[in-house]
Structures are given as C-alpha cells and as structure tokens.
Design an enzyme around this catalytic site. Structure first.
Site, PDB file in Angstrom:
ATOM      1  N   GLU A  88       0.844  -1.411  -0.226  1.00 16.93           N
ATOM      2  CA  GLU A  88       0.092   0.129   0.117  1.00 16.93           C
ATOM      3  C   GLU A  88       0.811   1.164  -0.043  1.00 16.93           C
ATOM      4  OE1 GLU A  88      -3.101   2.135  -0.630  1.00 16.93           O
ATOM      5  OE2 GLU A  88      -3.453  -0.104  -0.423  1.00 16.93           O
ATOM      6  N   GLU A 103       1.694   6.528  -7.066  1.00 15.86           N
ATOM      7  CA  GLU A 103       0.513   7.457  -7.605  1.00 15.86           C
ATOM      8  C   GLU A 103       1.201   8.719  -7.445  1.00 15.86           C
ATOM      9  OE1 GLU A 103      -2.841   6.564  -5.359  1.00 15.86           O
ATOM     10  OE2 GLU A 103      -3.462   4.915  -6.385  1.00 15.86           O
TER      11      GLU A 103
END
Length: 136
Positions: A77, A84
């Site tokens: 994560e 991103e």
C-alpha cells in the site's frame, strides 16, 4: 561528492545517517496514516487479526506468518501511494495510458496481497476460532 552527514544530489540532500533515514520513513508513515483511507483500514484490520491470533493462542510461527502477511499488505500500500505520487508528479493532471497502467498495476499488487492476506488469516484463525466456539 561532499563528506559529512549527506551528499547533495541535485536540489536534494541524501541522508547518510540513521536518525535522518528513520525520520524520513516516519514522515512517510505519518503521511500514509493521515491521507490514505485504505492504509488506515489495513492497519486496523491487521491489528485486529493479530489480537485475534493472540487471543486464540496461535503459536509463534503462526503469529509470525500473520505479521508478515499484514506487513506485506502495508508495504505494498505504501508503494502504491508512492507510485501514484510519482506518476502524478511526472505527468501532472493530463491523461496518459502508461500512467494509468502504472497506477492500476500498483493497485492490483495491493489487491493480490490483501486477498492472500485474508486467505492466510482465515487458514490460521478459523480452526482455533471454531474450536473455541464449539468447545466453549
């Protein structure tokens, strides 16, 4: 290359000392906890799984597997968040098909790890949980 606490690479100082490295890593964790809803959810679910494992009396090896699987999801994560951010920085607000692929694949890595983590948790926690429920 300069000697001392770090070296300059472009406009950034690369830390060579452990306290600075730990501080940067802590800042990343704080950022993820403050800004990433999925990361917070995964932390809570991981803690609950570990508490349940302790309550059910899993042995050290089983608890270790549980810790590793929770850690793997959290690490992925964090890497997804970093991917991103890097892609957004590189291309801005414009659409690019390769940017979408990078983001989707990073998210898919988290999804695969989360599904495996759930399966591992079920395999480890279900037998002692059913035994405790059935046996009183």
């Amino acid at each position: 290359m300069r000697r001392g606490r770090g070296m300059r690479v472009g406009a950034y100082k690369v830390a060579r000392d452990l306290p600075a490295s730990l501080r940067y890593a802590t800042q990343g964790l704080v950022y993820a906890l403050a800004s990433q809803r999925n990361f917070r959810l995964q932390v809570v679910l991981g803690i609950l799984a570990l508490i349940l494992g302790l309550w059910l009396g899993l042995d050290l090896l089983e608890l270790g597997v549980l810790v590793l699987t929770v850690a793997a999801v959290l690490v992925l994560e964090l890497l997804n968040t970093a991917t991103e951010a890097a892609v957004d920085l590189a291309i801005g607000r414009q659409f690019h098909p390769l940017a979408r692929i990078a983001k989707d694949c990073a998210a898919a890595a988290v999804l695969v790890a989360a599904m495996a983590s759930i399966l591992i948790a079920l395999l480890l926690l279900s037998p002692p949980l059913w035994q405790r429920i059935a046996g009183g």
